[in-house]
Design a protein around this motif. Structure first.
Motif, mmCIF file in Angstrom:
data_model
loop_
_atom_site.group_PDB
_atom_site.id
_atom_site.type_symbol
_atom_site.label_atom_id
_atom_site.label_comp_id
_atom_site.label_asym_id
_atom_site.label_seq_id
_atom_site.Cartn_x
_atom_site.Cartn_y
_atom_site.Cartn_z
ATOM 1 N N ALA A 55 62.276 84.837 4.665
ATOM 2 C CA ALA A 55 63.468 85.410 5.290
ATOM 3 C C ALA A 55 64.659 84.466 5.184
ATOM 4 C CB ALA A 55 63.179 85.743 6.753
ATOM 5 N N ILE A 56 64.422 83.188 5.399
ATOM 6 C CA ILE A 56 65.509 82.213 5.312
ATOM 7 C C ILE A 56 66.023 82.102 3.881
ATOM 8 C CG2 ILE A 56 66.057 79.751 5.518
ATOM 9 C CD1 ILE A 56 64.170 79.680 7.954
ATOM 10 N N VAL A 57 65.105 82.090 2.912
ATOM 11 C CA VAL A 57 65.521 82.013 1.506
ATOM 12 C C VAL A 57 66.349 83.233 1.132
ATOM 13 C CG1 VAL A 57 64.703 82.063 -0.879
ATOM 14 C CG2 VAL A 57 63.631 80.520 0.767
ATOM 15 N N ARG A 58 65.912 84.419 1.564
ATOM 16 C CA ARG A 58 66.689 85.629 1.263
ATOM 17 C C ARG A 58 68.088 85.526 1.863
ATOM 18 N NH1 ARG A 58 65.152 91.989 2.537
ATOM 19 N NH2 ARG A 58 67.277 92.798 2.394
ATOM 20 N N GLU A 59 68.181 85.079 3.104
ATOM 21 C CA GLU A 59 69.479 84.947 3.767
ATOM 22 C C GLU A 59 70.387 83.988 2.995
ATOM 23 O OE1 GLU A 59 72.160 85.545 7.141
ATOM 24 O OE2 GLU A 59 70.396 86.612 6.380
ATOM 25 N N VAL A 60 69.841 82.864 2.541
ATOM 26 C CA VAL A 60 70.634 81.885 1.796
ATOM 27 C C VAL A 60 71.090 82.459 0.460
ATOM 28 C CG1 VAL A 60 70.550 79.651 0.618
ATOM 29 C CG2 VAL A 60 69.575 79.888 2.909
ATOM 30 N N ILE A 61 70.179 83.140 -0.240
ATOM 31 C CA ILE A 61 70.532 83.713 -1.537
ATOM 32 C C ILE A 61 71.607 84.782 -1.392
ATOM 33 C CG2 ILE A 61 69.664 85.166 -3.424
ATOM 34 C CD1 ILE A 61 67.069 83.598 -3.308
ATOM 35 N N GLU A 62 71.451 85.647 -0.386
ATOM 36 C CA GLU A 62 72.447 86.699 -0.191
ATOM 37 C C GLU A 62 73.797 86.133 0.228
ATOM 38 O OE1 GLU A 62 70.775 89.519 2.534
ATOM 39 O OE2 GLU A 62 69.576 90.513 0.980
ATOM 40 N N SER A 63 73.766 85.017 0.940
ATOM 41 C CA SER A 63 75.013 84.396 1.379
ATOM 42 C C SER A 63 75.711 83.643 0.247
ATOM 43 C CB SER A 63 74.721 83.437 2.536
ATOM 44 O OG SER A 63 75.872 82.715 2.898
ATOM 45 N N GLU B 99 55.396 93.005 -2.398
ATOM 46 C CA GLU B 99 56.165 93.168 -1.159
ATOM 47 C C GLU B 99 56.833 91.860 -0.757
ATOM 48 O OE1 GLU B 99 55.447 94.101 3.602
ATOM 49 O OE2 GLU B 99 53.816 94.400 2.171
ATOM 50 N N HIS B 100 56.114 90.749 -0.896
ATOM 51 C CA HIS B 100 56.679 89.455 -0.520
ATOM 52 C C HIS B 100 57.828 89.062 -1.446
ATOM 53 C CE1 HIS B 100 52.599 88.323 1.524
ATOM 54 N NE2 HIS B 100 53.287 89.213 2.194
ATOM 55 N N ILE B 101 57.661 89.293 -2.745
ATOM 56 C CA ILE B 101 58.733 88.963 -3.689
ATOM 57 C C ILE B 101 59.962 89.836 -3.429
ATOM 58 C CG2 ILE B 101 59.403 89.015 -6.127
ATOM 59 C CD1 ILE B 101 56.578 88.077 -6.797
ATOM 60 N N LYS B 102 59.737 91.118 -3.153
ATOM 61 C CA LYS B 102 60.870 92.013 -2.884
ATOM 62 C C LYS B 102 61.506 91.723 -1.526
ATOM 63 C CE LYS B 102 61.234 96.119 -4.398
ATOM 64 N NZ LYS B 102 61.134 97.555 -4.692
ATOM 65 N N SER B 103 60.776 91.082 -0.623
ATOM 66 C CA SER B 103 61.396 90.706 0.651
ATOM 67 C C SER B 103 62.451 89.628 0.443
ATOM 68 C CB SER B 103 60.330 90.216 1.636
ATOM 69 O OG SER B 103 59.823 88.935 1.271
ATOM 70 N N VAL B 104 62.339 88.862 -0.650
ATOM 71 C CA VAL B 104 63.343 87.859 -1.004
ATOM 72 C C VAL B 104 64.379 88.437 -1.953
ATOM 73 C CG1 VAL B 104 63.720 85.592 -2.069
ATOM 74 C CG2 VAL B 104 61.683 85.986 -0.664
ATOM 75 N N PHE B 105 63.924 89.297 -2.867
ATOM 76 C CA PHE B 105 64.811 89.902 -3.872
ATOM 77 C C PHE B 105 64.726 91.429 -3.765
ATOM 78 C CE2 PHE B 105 63.378 85.835 -5.747
ATOM 79 C CZ PHE B 105 64.600 85.203 -5.862
#
Length: 355
Positions: free
Chosen positions: A67-75, A318-324
């Motif tokens: 979740a944190i990695v996704r937030e950083v990437i999207e930001s 599912e885990h990979i898509k939770s980041v991307f």
């Protein structure tokens, strides 16, 4: 009405808007209205942050990391500074996920018209004896190769300065250096030694011709350093790729976002799946459909039953898509379907820096 408190506005962009409004030639009443609007925006951000932190508290450590990695990437978005590199052949045909059974010292994986064979080797110990090493396995040799390959590509040199950079890379991926039997230095060092001793055969064919690179990844490396994190000699001072491997790496380097490595640093299977999806997005022109049988041949180490493998693949996707979340991949009764898309869905910039 009481004057609004400008000190409640904290974020840099909101402070910038505050100064912009202050410098506009308008009345005091209008300025105070704008200040209250900015304070409301700041309070909304605080509330959103509190909700985000509360949701993180309810997650498992791995869910939180993703979740944190996704937030950083999207930001922050894609950036050349976040790129790391892996040999594309190893992205398609990866190393084993677990240690091979006792007495087995060769591993082969095929995918399409490409194959990688890895043979374990021996290293000379400080007492002069030759010590058998295992075939490299698990996520750590993948991460080590990604780091060393990146340093070689960036510096345009087969010789990599390891002593400081590998410790920094471990920290970047969330591995704080800890010595001892249960620390994380020892398993990284064991896999570095396994990589130093092994021989790799990378092959490709098209029905008419075939090509094979047969080489040890490393030409030279000084090993057997201390496992004590307080000592400086945690890693060798330098590692030198063999010329054959280095030249092949320059020709076939696959870019990867380091934040994705961080998200899946504890799972060799998820790393392999991420590398493979990345490679496919760089090379495919139309939709890709892959049946369950070849999927299991590539990613199904340790699974005797297809049903169990399907369940694992569903979790991994599912885990990979939770980041991307924009990654256009799905599983069906037939197998895996990957739609054509720009590698930006995996946070790879459209324009890569010259290597």
């Amino acid at each position: 009405m009481e004057r609004p408190d400008e000190s409640l506005i904290i974020d840099a962009d909101l402070r910038q808007q505050l100064e912009y409004q202050r410098n506009r030639t308008r009345g005091v009443g209008m300025f105070e209205f704008e200040v209250r609007e900015l304070i409301a925006a700041q309070e909304a951000r605080h509330a959103e942050k509190a909700r985000w932190e509360s949701s993180l508290d309810a997650m498992t450590p791995m869910q939180k990391r993703r979740a944190i990695v996704r937030e950083v990437i999207e930001s922050d978005g894609p950036s050349p500074s976040n790129l790391r590199y892996m040999h594309s052949s190893l992205a398609i045909c990866g190393l084993p996920y677990k240690r091979l059974p006792e007495g087995e010292y060769e591993f082969e994986r095929k995918q399409g018209r490409m194959a990688v064979v890895v043979e374990a080797g021996k290293l000379r110990a400080p007492d002069g004896s030759r010590v058998q090493q295992p075939v490299p396995y698990g996520p750590k040799p993948r991460l080590i190769l990604a780091h060393l390959s990146t340093e070689a590509i960036r510096n345009r040199s087969a010789t990599i300065d390891v002593a400081e950079t590998l410790t920094a890379f471990m920290r970047e991926l969330g591995f704080e250096k800890r010595g001892g039997e249960r620390g994380n230095i020892k398993p990284f060092k064991e896999q570095l030694q396994a990589l130093a001793a092994c021989r790799m055969e990378i092959s490709a064919w098209d029905g008419k011709r075939s090509a094979t690179i047969d080489a040890k990844p490393f030409k030279g490396i000084e090993l057997w350093m201390s496992d004590n994190p307080d000592q400086k000699s945690l890693w060798p001072s330098t590692v030198t790729f063999s010329q054959e491997f280095y030249q092949s790496l320059k020709d076939h380097a696959l870019p990867i976002d380091v934040r994705a490595l961080h998200a899946f640093a504890n799972s060799a299977r998820k790393l392999d799946l991420l590398f493979w999806l990345n490679y496919r997005l760089h090379s495919m022109k139309t939709q890709l459909v892959l049946d369950w049988k070849p999927l299991q041949m590539q990613f199904g180490d340790g699974f005797a039953r297809e049903r169990a493998f399907r369940a694992q693949m569903a979790d991994d996707i599912e885990h990979i898509k939770s980041v991307f979340p924009k990654l256009p991949v799905k599983l069906t009764e037939r197998g895996l379907i990957l739609e054509n898309a720009d590698p930006e869905v995996l946070s790879i910039p459209k324009r890569l820096p010259k290597k």
